[in-house]
Design a protein around this motif. Structure first.
Motif, PDB file in Angstrom:
ATOM      1  N   GLN A  34       0.971  -1.216   0.095  1.00  0.00           N
ATOM      2  CA  GLN A  34       0.052   0.027   0.170  1.00  0.00           C
ATOM      3  C   GLN A  34       0.960   1.294  -0.171  1.00  0.00           C
ATOM      4  OE1 GLN A  34      -2.985  -0.009   3.046  1.00  0.00           O
ATOM      5  NE2 GLN A  34      -3.292  -2.285   2.774  1.00  0.00           N
ATOM      6  N   ILE A  85       2.442  11.031 -11.002  1.00  0.00           N
ATOM      7  CA  ILE A  85       1.644  12.275 -11.429  1.00  0.00           C
ATOM      8  C   ILE A  85       2.605  13.526 -11.587  1.00  0.00           C
ATOM      9  CG2 ILE A  85      -0.432  13.567 -11.021  1.00  0.00           C
ATOM     10  CD1 ILE A  85      -1.764  10.921 -10.119  1.00  0.00           C
ATOM     11  N   TRP A 122       4.424  20.569 -17.751  1.00  0.00           N
ATOM     12  CA  TRP A 122       4.362  22.041 -17.509  1.00  0.00           C
ATOM     13  C   TRP A 122       5.285  22.620 -18.245  1.00  0.00           C
ATOM     14  CZ3 TRP A 122       6.357  26.493 -15.681  1.00  0.00           C
ATOM     15  CH2 TRP A 122       5.372  27.864 -15.596  1.00  0.00           C
ATOM     16  N   TRP A 130      -0.298  15.294 -18.196  1.00  0.00           N
ATOM     17  CA  TRP A 130      -0.837  15.137 -16.836  1.00  0.00           C
ATOM     18  C   TRP A 130      -1.681  13.953 -17.126  1.00  0.00           C
ATOM     19  CZ3 TRP A 130      -6.260  14.819 -16.075  1.00  0.00           C
ATOM     20  CH2 TRP A 130      -6.753  14.824 -14.802  1.00  0.00           C
ATOM     21  N   VAL A 186      -1.720  10.274 -15.383  1.00  0.00           N
ATOM     22  CA  VAL A 186      -2.714   9.783 -14.214  1.00  0.00           C
ATOM     23  C   VAL A 186      -3.202   8.236 -14.907  1.00  0.00           C
ATOM     24  CG1 VAL A 186      -5.350   9.853 -13.951  1.00  0.00           C
ATOM     25  CG2 VAL A 186      -3.627  11.794 -13.541  1.00  0.00           C
ATOM     26  N   VAL A 220      -3.691   0.789  -9.196  1.00  0.00           N
ATOM     27  CA  VAL A 220      -5.036   0.407  -8.512  1.00  0.00           C
ATOM     28  C   VAL A 220      -5.149  -0.991  -8.644  1.00  0.00           C
ATOM     29  CG1 VAL A 220      -7.638   0.492  -9.217  1.00  0.00           C
ATOM     30  CG2 VAL A 220      -6.242   2.539  -9.448  1.00  0.00           C
ATOM     31  N   MET A 251      -5.791   2.589   1.305  1.00  0.00           N
ATOM     32  CA  MET A 251      -5.325   2.112   0.128  1.00  0.00           C
ATOM     33  C   MET A 251      -5.329   0.562   0.200  1.00  0.00           C
ATOM     34  SD  MET A 251      -3.961   4.342  -1.619  1.00  0.00           S
ATOM     35  CE  MET A 251      -4.637   5.934  -1.456  1.00  0.00           C
ATOM     36  N   HIS A 252      -6.384   0.050   0.901  1.00  0.00           N
ATOM     37  CA  HIS A 252      -6.676  -1.535   1.033  1.00  0.00           C
ATOM     38  C   HIS A 252      -7.589  -2.061   0.057  1.00  0.00           C
ATOM     39  CE1 HIS A 252      -9.573   0.316   3.317  1.00  0.00           C
ATOM     40  NE2 HIS A 252     -10.245  -0.856   3.382  1.00  0.00           N
ATOM     41  N   VAL A 260      -9.677  -1.769  -4.341  1.00  0.00           N
ATOM     42  CA  VAL A 260      -9.433  -1.323  -5.585  1.00  0.00           C
ATOM     43  C   VAL A 260     -10.137   0.323  -5.575  1.00  0.00           C
ATOM     44  CG1 VAL A 260     -10.287  -1.465  -7.694  1.00  0.00           C
ATOM     45  CG2 VAL A 260      -9.171  -3.167  -6.669  1.00  0.00           C
ATOM     46  N   ARG A 300      -7.941   3.148  -3.746  1.00  0.00           N
ATOM     47  CA  ARG A 300      -6.746   3.445  -4.350  1.00  0.00           C
ATOM     48  C   ARG A 300      -7.152   4.336  -5.793  1.00  0.00           C
ATOM     49  NH1 ARG A 300      -5.038  -1.882  -2.874  1.00  0.00           N
ATOM     50  NH2 ARG A 300      -5.889  -2.671  -4.988  1.00  0.00           N
ATOM     51  N   LEU A 301      -8.405   3.816  -6.456  1.00  0.00           N
ATOM     52  CA  LEU A 301      -8.931   4.678  -7.566  1.00  0.00           C
ATOM     53  C   LEU A 301      -9.205   6.125  -7.261  1.00  0.00           C
ATOM     54  CD1 LEU A 301      -9.372   4.626 -10.486  1.00  0.00           C
ATOM     55  CD2 LEU A 301     -11.840   3.763 -10.140  1.00  0.00           C
ATOM     56  N   GLY A 347      -7.828   7.595  -4.590  1.00  0.00           N
ATOM     57  CA  GLY A 347      -6.782   8.237  -4.381  1.00  0.00           C
ATOM     58  C   GLY A 347      -6.088   8.950  -5.491  1.00  0.00           C
ATOM     59  N   VAL A 348      -5.916   8.116  -6.567  1.00  0.00           N
ATOM     60  CA  VAL A 348      -5.160   8.480  -7.780  1.00  0.00           C
ATOM     61  C   VAL A 348      -6.044   9.495  -8.546  1.00  0.00           C
ATOM     62  CG1 VAL A 348      -4.333   7.732 -10.035  1.00  0.00           C
ATOM     63  CG2 VAL A 348      -4.089   6.079  -8.013  1.00  0.00           C
ATOM     64  N   VAL A 349      -7.098   9.355  -8.529  1.00  0.00           N
ATOM     65  CA  VAL A 349      -8.040  10.412  -9.360  1.00  0.00           C
ATOM     66  C   VAL A 349      -7.765  11.757  -8.669  1.00  0.00           C
ATOM     67  CG1 VAL A 349     -10.144  11.039 -10.392  1.00  0.00           C
ATOM     68  CG2 VAL A 349      -9.662   8.640 -10.676  1.00  0.00           C
ATOM     69  N   PHE A 355      -5.809  12.977  -6.386  1.00  0.00           N
ATOM     70  CA  PHE A 355      -4.533  13.293  -6.255  1.00  0.00           C
ATOM     71  C   PHE A 355      -4.274  14.036  -7.689  1.00  0.00           C
ATOM     72  CE2 PHE A 355       0.234  13.276  -6.682  1.00  0.00           C
ATOM     73  CZ  PHE A 355       0.292  14.132  -5.690  1.00  0.00           C
ATOM     74  N   GLY A 356      -4.663  13.356  -8.643  1.00  0.00           N
ATOM     75  CA  GLY A 356      -4.336  13.842  -9.980  1.00  0.00           C
ATOM     76  C   GLY A 356      -5.080  15.160 -10.315  1.00  0.00           C
ATOM     77  N   LEU A 357      -6.132  15.314  -9.702  1.00  0.00           N
ATOM     78  CA  LEU A 357      -6.958  16.366  -9.961  1.00  0.00           C
ATOM     79  C   LEU A 357      -6.498  17.564  -9.421  1.00  0.00           C
ATOM     80  CD1 LEU A 357     -10.807  15.268 -10.070  1.00  0.00           C
ATOM     81  CD2 LEU A 357      -9.295  16.330 -11.810  1.00  0.00           C
ATOM     82  N   VAL A 390      -3.163  18.030  -8.457  1.00  0.00           N
ATOM     83  CA  VAL A 390      -1.861  18.411  -9.197  1.00  0.00           C
ATOM     84  C   VAL A 390      -2.267  19.176 -10.277  1.00  0.00           C
ATOM     85  CG1 VAL A 390      -0.228  17.434 -10.545  1.00  0.00           C
ATOM     86  CG2 VAL A 390      -0.450  16.299  -8.605  1.00  0.00           C
ATOM     87  N   LEU A 391      -3.543  18.690 -11.069  1.00  0.00           N
ATOM     88  CA  LEU A 391      -4.000  19.694 -12.273  1.00  0.00           C
ATOM     89  C   LEU A 391      -4.294  21.120 -11.672  1.00  0.00           C
ATOM     90  CD1 LEU A 391      -4.409  19.394 -15.435  1.00  0.00           C
ATOM     91  CD2 LEU A 391      -6.706  18.867 -14.948  1.00  0.00           C
ATOM     92  N   LEU A 428      -1.143  23.018 -11.537  1.00  0.00           N
ATOM     93  CA  LEU A 428      -0.353  23.390 -12.640  1.00  0.00           C
ATOM     94  C   LEU A 428      -1.098  24.555 -13.299  1.00  0.00           C
ATOM     95  CD1 LEU A 428       0.197  19.700 -14.377  1.00  0.00           C
ATOM     96  CD2 LEU A 428       1.713  21.370 -13.274  1.00  0.00           C
TER      97      LEU A 428
END
Lengths: 82, 175
Positions: free
Chosen positions: A6, A17, A25, A41, A45, A53, B1-2, B4, B7-8, B10-12, B14-16, B18-19, B22
């Motif tokens: 994890q 990312i 950028w 980006w 992702v 995942v 994070m245990h 799916v 985690r999905l 978390g990734v999505v 965190f990505g947003l 970061v966007l 930026l």
């Protein structure tokens, strides 16, 4: 996925990312086009989703070592309370 | 994070995040851009006065003008479009400063061919209407102004220096 897995998954998507975003950028700034940043980006992702995942086998290399179960626990506790 | 789904999630998200960072960096990277990149307004002046009439108690002037301006310098990677408009300003006894938008145009960054505005004898979109009946004999200044509409960040305005604005005098009689 075990605890080490994890931690690894979280660090992976974190840095993937950020790295794609940062490189995108800089390149986008040089071309003066924010759509380039967005494309970088999006790639970052997407890679993170594929890599972090699903429960891939390499996230399960440190399985938790449980203690052995105690046999006849109820019987034992009754006896000790006497 | 245990699982799916955690985690999905978390990734999505965190990505947003970061966007978002930026986009904010892109906005910050262009602070002060206008001080060195001003649009070039070569010409903005009256072509002909079509009419000056009393219209239901208030004065109304209709006119046409020539405009030649290069808006290209105002654009950069964080500008979506410019809202360009012509403002007529004059003094009256009722108001010290009247500013009336008589024409406007949207210039989009995806249409670079529109950034060079070259128009002759354009009829106004909106009439020059006074609050009262004081338009006759007034000195009117024509000034180009524009709003920068960014992709991220705050909207900010720009304008042609008033000292470079052209002016004309309206006739003393209705016509």
């Amino acid at each position: 996925m075990d605890y080490k897995g994890q931690q690894l998954a979280e660090l992976l998507f974190y840095w993937i990312i950020i790295a794609f975003g940062a490189v995108g950028w800089v390149i986008g700034y040089m071309h003066q086009d924010f759509f380039i940043v967005f494309k970088f980006w999006l790639v970052g992702v997407s890679i993170s989703v594929v890599l972090c995942v699903p429960d891939w086998p390499f996230y399960n290399r440190n399985p938790i070592e449980w203690l052995d179960s105690v046999p006849n626990r109820q019987v034992e506790s009754k006896e000790s309370s006497k | 994070m245990h699982t799916v789904w955690v985690r999905l999630n978390g990734v999505v998200f965190f990505g947003l995040t970061v966007l978002l960072c930026l986009s904010c960096l892109a906005a910050i990277s262009k602070i002060g851009h206008t001080s060195s990149h001003a649009p070039v307004i070569e010409k903005l002046e009256l072509k002909s006065l079509r009419s000056l009439k009393s219209h239901g108690g208030v004065d109304r002037a209709l006119l046409s003008f020539d405009l030649k301006a290069d808006m290209t310098p105002a654009f950069h990677w964080n500008i979506k479009q410019l809202f360009v408009y012509v403002v007529a300003s004059y003094e009256s006894t009722k108001n010290r400063n009247n500013q009336i938008v008589i024409w406007d145009k949207i210039v989009e960054s995806i249409h670079p061919e529109d950034m060079m505005i070259e128009l002759e004898n354009v009829f106004v979109k909106y009439a020059l209407v006074d609050q009262g009946d004081e338009l006759r004999g007034k000195d009117v200044k024509l000034q180009l102004m524009w709003d920068h509409m960014p992709i991220t960040g705050l909207l900010y305005m720009g304008e042609q220096p008033l000292s470079e604005a052209s002016s004309f005098t309206l006739p003393t009689e209705y016509q």
